[in-house]
Write a protein that holds these residues in place. Sequence first.
Motif, PDB file in Angstrom:
ATOM      1  N   ASN A   1       0.811  -1.224   0.000  1.00 10.60           N
ATOM      2  CA  ASN A   1       0.000   0.000   0.000  1.00 10.60           C
ATOM      3  C   ASN A   1       0.840   1.268   0.000  1.00 10.60           C
ATOM      4  O   ASN A   1       0.306   2.366   0.148  1.00 10.60           O
ATOM      5  N   ASN A   2       2.156   1.097  -0.183  1.00 16.15           N
ATOM      6  CA  ASN A   2       3.057   2.238  -0.192  1.00 16.15           C
ATOM      7  C   ASN A   2       3.438   2.558  -1.644  1.00 16.15           C
ATOM      8  O   ASN A   2       4.174   1.799  -2.271  1.00 16.15           O
ATOM      9  N   PRO A   3       2.943   3.696  -2.194  1.00 15.37           N
ATOM     10  CA  PRO A   3       3.220   4.000  -3.600  1.00 15.37           C
ATOM     11  C   PRO A   3       4.693   4.203  -3.913  1.00 15.37           C
ATOM     12  O   PRO A   3       5.083   4.198  -5.079  1.00 15.37           O
ATOM     13  N   GLU A   4       5.515   4.356  -2.895  1.00 14.97           N
ATOM     14  CA  GLU A   4       6.946   4.514  -3.119  1.00 14.97           C
ATOM     15  C   GLU A   4       7.661   3.169  -3.214  1.00 14.97           C
ATOM     16  O   GLU A   4       8.857   3.122  -3.500  1.00 14.97           O
ATOM     17  N   ARG A   5       6.926   2.086  -3.005  1.00 10.93           N
ATOM     18  CA  ARG A   5       7.511   0.744  -3.049  1.00 10.93           C
ATOM     19  C   ARG A   5       7.061   0.021  -4.308  1.00 10.93           C
ATOM     20  O   ARG A   5       5.901   0.115  -4.729  1.00 10.93           O
TER      21      ARG A   5
END
Length: 228
Positions: free
Chosen positions: A138-142
């Motif tokens: 749920n982390n858009p940076e991952r």
Amino acid sequence: MTITLITGANKGIGFETARQLLARGHVVYVGARDPERGEKAAAALGARFVRLDVTDDASVAAALATVDAAEGRLDVLVNNAGILASETVDGPSALRAFDVNAVGIVRVTEAALPLLRKSANPLVVNVTSSLGSFWAVNNPERVESTLPLPLYAASKAAATMLTVQYAKAHPGIKFNAVEPGATATDMTAAMGIGRPVEESAAVVVPLATLGVDGPTGTFSDENGPLPW
């Protein structure tokens, strides 16, 4: 000597983990379901081969009996065998993914517990994935947030939870889960991603060589503990 068993060790991260642990003086058993490939891998490494299919109770029992007869104990278990399960999302595929990636850990660990208890410093390393982390997907940076792999992700979440629960149930044995990083293996070839296996195995090895004061019940990658 440190006696180590690695499942799914005829190729990929398992094979390279075996190579790096052999270099550290471990006696390594290469667990593989295919005898021809397993024996070839073990010969190339200078390791020992044991036939081990993590989806088959009899195979697992026979493999641990072989280690017991030869060594009388097991110091390190690396539950590395896994499948991506990326093709079809249906009931049979889900059962297969969980059978290998999660139930396989239970089969091998339960069979290994009596031998691990004979070790002065028993270690279990479960090779899991941050794709099983709610935080990561749920982390858009991952990158995990961009990979729709429901069966793999769910089964790896189960593998991580099994690690925590085993650590609680068996305080005399260290259980840790590791995300080795996206790796260029047969499993990820279609996705065209991943770094060399040498780099990812180097993330697994520290948890397979912990001292008696090392941690247990953790989920980490090369940078340390991961949120889950």
